[in-house]
Design an enzyme around this catalytic site. Structure first.
Site, short mmCIF file in Angstrom:
data_model
loop_
_atom_site.label_atom_id
_atom_site.label_comp_id
_atom_site.label_asym_id
_atom_site.label_seq_id
_atom_site.Cartn_x
_atom_site.Cartn_y
_atom_site.Cartn_z
CG ASP A 28 39.00 -4.96 31.45
OD1 ASP A 28 37.86 -5.38 31.45
OD2 ASP A 28 39.25 -3.70 30.98
CD GLU A 73 36.22 -7.72 28.32
OE1 GLU A 73 34.86 -7.54 28.17
OE2 GLU A 73 36.94 -7.39 28.47
#
Ligand code: GLC
Length: 544
Positions: free
Chosen positions: A213, A278
């Site tokens: 993330d 990401e």
């Protein structure tokens, strides 16, 4: 440390991720096993046969760790445990054991940029006060202004408003997202050691990979320099630069040191344990720096998701992505939807038109070389739910910006006549967000076995993708001459050919000379030696 229950990988195929189809499970909205209206790990375990039959290779599970759930679990209070909302570690072990037995790999989400404000490190930092070693694990700073009453710099939270919150003793702490998500100080050695250990914890439990993330965010520029503008000063949000410009809190060169330390850890486990970033960077070239044999295996390419419904737009992003993947020697990732973005049925025009286009886009994506990520519910053709009542919206960004990601997070309809359509056990009426009445016709049960349904389209495409020799491997594509507005490319391998044709021209086209159709997103009719491909439709043709 907990014993390693499932250290054995699924197969010895270290390169499985290069051409895999990964299904994103948004855990709280997938399947609820205990009637509390929230999806959980046992719910996933019970639905694994559905995913095996769909034909995906791996699942990416969004965060299920201990968390106050301010940002739906992207605010982690304990990285080594399961939140009671989703089950416990035993449920995780049972789920991964069954997944592996069915041939499905498991990727978990790792949230290293920030912890929850309920994480013991942050509560200790608050208690210990300014200047303490406990504060050094986060980014605390003195404010500006005579009394320190102004934030230390002009940085803006992705969720809107200043990226700084003041604590009662006068210091400020940085949070690039919600105030409940304080950013860690990745220049601190203890932070690095901690996350390396967290990686091992889940690798020991058998996970096949990690989705990282905010992978571009962990290192902030030295001195925390101003950006120079924000919504307050010029009305332009800093986040508008994501993927387009440089920001002092994203994509700093030193972030790569972190991944160079992680890669040997992943490589020390058998079976091809992978990581996908990401990440947002100014250029595809800078994004490509996250990928490689000494860093991460993949980075999401959001350009495909951002492409508009036009042949030129798709062709441009496909060419760029494939060129980059050749340079870095790693396959491209293709994504149409995820839990942060409006569902692509709605992005492409919503209603019947949006669905037609979304089905065509699925055939486009699934015939490209590389790894495809399918967001739960896209195989059912779910649209964004646009009319959720404000008081039910839970996205923390909603309060700060008026924009909410809840509409793509509505629980999956499985079966039955009444909402929540089998999301929970028989008789359970709860679901944390309500499904619209129109979803009765979109449930898994309503579509399974129905010729022409979106579910059967995905199943057919995924089966062919696995079996067809021309789609094996990660070789590039050959574009074919077409009329304007039509995309056509061929993949060739093992003496076989598969051609994907997508009609974005606004008028029907006749397709001939590519062999026999094997799957189509809309009905094809024969004309002469060829087939009529309707507007906003795609089809695959094969020759062996
Ligand atoms: C990522 C997640 C998003 C989350 C944010 C903060 O962008 O995908 O859902 O809100 O990070 O962790």
């Amino acid at each position: 440390m907990t014993s390693a229950p499932h250290p054995t990988p699924l197969t010895a195929d270290d390169d499985w991720w290069r051409s895999a189809v990964v299904y994103q499970v948004y855990v709280r909205s997938f399947a609820d096993s205990n009637s509390d209206g929230v999806g959980d790990l046992e719910g996933i375990r019970q639905r694994l046969p559905y995913l095996r039959d769909l034909g995906v290779d791996a699942l990416w599970l969004t965060p299920f760790y201990t968390s106050p759930q301010i940002d739906a679990g992207y605010d982690v209070a304990d990285y080594r445990d399961v939140d009671p909302l989703f089950g416990n570690l035993g449920d995780f072990d049972a789920m991964i054991t069954d997944a592996h037995a069915l041939g499905l790999r498991i990727i978990v989400d790792l949230v290293p940029n920030h912890t929850s404000s309920a994480h013991p490190w942050f509560t200790a930092a608050l208690a210990a006060g300014p200047g303490s070693p406990e504060r050094e694990r986060y980014l605390f700073a003195e404010g500006k202004g005579e009394q320190g009453e102004l934030p230390p710099n002009d940085w803006e939270s992705i969720f809107g408003g200043p990226a700084w919150t003041r604590v009662p003793d006068g210091q400020w702490y940085l949070h690039l997202f919600d105030p409940a998500q304080p950013d860690l100080n990745w220049r601190h050695p203890e932070v690095r050691v901690e996350f390396e250990d967290v990686l091992r914890f889940w690798l020991d439990r058998g996970v096949d990979g990690f989705r990282i993330d905010v992978a571009h965010g962990m290192i902030k520029a030295e001195g925390l320099p101003d950006v120079g503008f924000n919504s307050m000063t010029t009305g332009q949000r800093q986040s508008e630069l994501l993927g387009k410009g440089r920001l002092p809190y994203f994509d700093q060169d030193e972030v790569h040191d972190i991944y160079r330390a992680w890669r040997p850890i992943l490589d020390s486990y058998p079976g091809g344990r992978m990581a996908v970033a990401e990440a947002w960077a100014e250029t595809p070239q800078r994004l490509a720096r996250y990928i490689g044999p000494d860093e991460l295996h993949q980075a999401f390419s959001f350009d495909f998701l951002d492409a508009t419904w036009s042949a030129d737009s798709f062709r441009k992003v496909i060419d760029t992505a494939l060129a980059e993947s050749t340079i870095v020697g790693a396959p491209t990732t293709w994504v149409l939807s995820n839990h942060d973005r409006q569902r692509h049925v709605t992005r492409y025009g919503d209603g019947e038109v949006g669905l037609r286009r979304a089905r065509a886009a699925a055939l486009l994506m699934l015939s490209l070389p590389g790894c495809a990520y399918v967001y739960q519910g896209e195989e059912l053709g779910l649209p964004e739910v646009l009319d959720l009542p404000d008081e039910l919206r839970q996205d923390p960004a909603f309060l700060r910006t008026g924009e909410s990601r809840d509409g793509c997070r509505v629980p999956i309809p499985w079966s039955g006549e009444l909402a929540p359509y089998g999301f929970g056990p028989e008789g359970s009426e709860l679901s944390w967000l309500p499904a619209p009445a129109t979803w009765r016709a979109l449930s898994v049960a309503a579509q399974a076995g129905v010729a022409g349904s979106t579910l059967e389209l995905y199943r057919a495409a995924l089966r062919i993708r696995h079996e067809h020799p021309a789609l094996a491997g990660t070789d590039g594509i050959t574009w074919l001459e077409t009329e304007p507005g039509v995309l056509a490319f061929r993949r060739t391998a093992g003496g076989a050919e598969l051609t994907c044709v997508v009609n974005i021209s606004g008028a029907e086209v006749t397709v001939a000379g590519h062999g026999r159709p094997v799957v189509a997103s809309a009905d094809l009719t024969e004309r002469g030696d060829g087939h009529v491909l309707p507007v906003d439709a795609a089809a695959w043709f094969e020759r062996r």
